[in-house]
Design an enzyme around this catalytic site. Structure first.
Site, PDB file in Angstrom:
ATOM      1  N   ASN A 259       0.853  -1.183   0.000  1.00  0.00           N
ATOM      2  CA  ASN A 259       0.000   0.000   0.000  1.00  0.00           C
ATOM      3  C   ASN A 259       0.889   1.233   0.000  1.00  0.00           C
ATOM      4  OD1 ASN A 259      -1.572   2.312   1.335  1.00  0.00           O
ATOM      5  ND2 ASN A 259      -3.187   0.796   0.998  1.00  0.00           N
ATOM      6  N   THR A 282      -5.098  -0.490  -2.612  1.00  0.00           N
ATOM      7  CA  THR A 282      -5.570   0.831  -2.207  1.00  0.00           C
ATOM      8  C   THR A 282      -6.750   0.654  -1.275  1.00  0.00           C
ATOM      9  OG1 THR A 282      -6.379   2.993  -2.944  1.00  0.00           O
ATOM     10  CG2 THR A 282      -7.006   1.108  -4.294  1.00  0.00           C
ATOM     11  N   GLU A 283      -6.739   1.406  -0.163  1.00  0.00           N
ATOM     12  CA  GLU A 283      -7.668   1.103   0.925  1.00  0.00           C
ATOM     13  C   GLU A 283      -9.117   1.389   0.614  1.00  0.00           C
ATOM     14  OE1 GLU A 283      -5.407   4.862   2.485  1.00  0.00           O
ATOM     15  OE2 GLU A 283      -4.954   3.139   1.226  1.00  0.00           O
ATOM     16  N   ASN A 284      -9.409   2.106  -0.488  1.00  0.00           N
ATOM     17  CA  ASN A 284     -10.805   2.332  -0.826  1.00  0.00           C
ATOM     18  C   ASN A 284     -11.406   1.185  -1.631  1.00  0.00           C
ATOM     19  OD1 ASN A 284      -8.950   3.533  -2.835  1.00  0.00           O
ATOM     20  ND2 ASN A 284     -10.796   3.997  -3.970  1.00  0.00           N
TER      21      ASN A 284
END
Length: 449
Positions: A259, A282-284
């Site tokens: 990330n 990606t954290e979304n």
């Protein structure tokens, strides 16, 4: 099978009453129910508690409600991108409750599942924890986060059928899936409403039992704000920053799930080739992130955590924010590369807030810093005024405690060897004397070059 009523935007907005808690899906302006929010802005509804990752951009979506003074409180993880939100908070016109992004997603999932709350290591030992109950579990300090519910949820789906089954597009699952479960009344704006059966069962992301009303609303580029369009950048990158990105890339190994944070870490993405064998997260809600497209925007592509359109590599996958942060907290992300404001001798990181500065967002930084197996910090060696950023003890609000493995600055590389801050490498053009003079912390020296 039930049939969900299809109503107008104006009818939908009337369901929201003064003083209620409104859950709003979306990440930035993607997957954001902007049409429902604008319809609500046409009414005098006021004193709302607005629960979302962010309040949209200035004058768009929730930003329009904010501008008109309809919000009393905002609960979320990142409001910094809307300058008007920062100004309203500083002026005392908006009460703000910051929650790390992963904790926000999980609190909504817990609320929707009838669970009272959960313990998480995220934000333990930081000011964000406040007076939360702290327990030592599985060898870590963990804080209690209550489940979160709302009176009404406004969501955005790509397709809905007349039974209320929802299908999301690309990274637009984000907070929509969890919020669909966590409100007493759920209203969905969809790009297209189709007959039952047109969405195959295996492509239904949210079952129709959660949905009360549907509205059909077409997306336009204007609805996406700054993510609407992207062009290949010709901006020259500072060589020192690029050197840090190149050095960070050397720390990554084939097969790593990585990330990359905003700022210098983002430059690493431009250096990655298929031969590196890396899988970007990606954290979304995406695994398998590719480079930015040469042209086009969020109408055509997924977006990353910086709300920038990206491409999807072969084998990529999409998921919601709650699942994404479960990957992070569960130790399934091998490396996080993040920017920093300070790192100290105890491997503590501060990178989200400067007292007195207009910064109103923690985002996913705390979740990533404490959840990734390995944490690499890239930052300038000193502030512009020459103040060291590697210090005996962090004086800025902490992001995480004892988690930093490697520090890469424009002057040097430090590692924590057996828990001790250790200088292992000089960056191009830097001298040992210069590093000694500009580093505030004590360190050992084991130079490899």
């Amino acid at each position: 099978m039930k049939t969900v009523p299809i109503i107008s935007l104006a009818q939908a907005a009337q369901f929201v009453k003064d003083g209620q808690t409104l859950l709003v899906g979306g990440f930035g302006m993607t997957g954001n129910p902007v049409h429902l929010l604008h319809a609500l802005a046409d009414l005098p509804t006021k004193d709302l508690t607005y629960v979302a990752n962010n309040v949209g951009e200035a004058g768009i979506g929730g930003g329009k409600l904010l501008r008109q003074g309809q919000l009393k409180k905002a609960i979320g993880s990142f409001f910094t991108s809307n300058r008007e939100a920062v100004q309203a908070a500083q002026a005392g016109q908006l009460e703000v409750q910051l929650i790390p992004q992963g904790s926000l997603a999980e609190a909504l999932r817990a609320g929707g599942a009838g669970i009272g709350g959960f313990y998480t290591p995220t934000a333990a030992g930081t000011v964000i924890a406040g007076d939360a109950d702290v327990r030592h579990l599985n060898g870590q300090d963990m804080i209690f986060v209550p489940g979160l519910r709302g009176d009404v949820a406004f969501l955005r789906a790509w397709r809905a059928d007349t039974a209320g089954n929802l299908q999301y597009r690309l990274t637009e699952q984000n907070f929509n899936r969890a919020m669909a479960t966590a409100a007493d009344l759920v209203i969905v704006e969809a790009e297209e409403i189709v007959p039952v059966g047109d969405i195959p069962p295996e492509q239904v992301h949210t079952p129709g039992l959660y949905v009360d009303y549907l509205v059909e609303a077409k997306l336009t580029p204007e609805d996406l704000g700054s993510s609407a369009d992207v062009k290949g950048s010709s901006k020259k990158v500072d060589e020192a920053r690029l050197n840090m990105a190149r050095r960070a890339l050397q720390e990554l190994r084939p097969g790593d799930v990585v990330n990359l944070g905003i700022g210098i870490p983002t430059l690493v993405a431009d250096l990655i080739t298929p031969g590196h064998g890396l899988n970007l997260h990606t954290e979304n809600g995406m695994l398998g992130v590719g480079p930015a497209p040469d042209d086009g925007g969020a109408m055509d592509f997924p977006v990353n955590a910086g709300k920038i359109p990206v491409t999807a590599l072969p084998g990529a996958s999409y998921f919601d924010s709650a699942d994404s942060f479960a990957m992070i907290r569960g130790g399934h992300v091998d490396v996080a590369v993040m920017g920093g404001l300070q790192v100290d001798e105890h491997a503590n990181l501060a990178n989200w807030a400067v007292p007195g500065k207009p910064l109103l967002g923690v985002g996913g930084a705390m979740d990533l810093a404490s959840g990734a197996k390995r944490l690499i910090v890239t930052m300038g060696h000193t502030d512009p005024d020459g103040t060291p950023k590697i210090v005996p003890d962090c004086t800025l609000p902490l992001t995480t405690r004892g988690a930093v493995n490697v520090i890469i600055t424009d002057k040097a590389v430090f590692e924590f060897v057996d828990g001790v801050l250790t200088l292992t490498e000089l960056m191009p053009g830097a001298t040992l004397e210069e590093v000694r003079a500009t580093t505030g912390a004590k360190f050992n020296e084991q130079l490899r070059n």
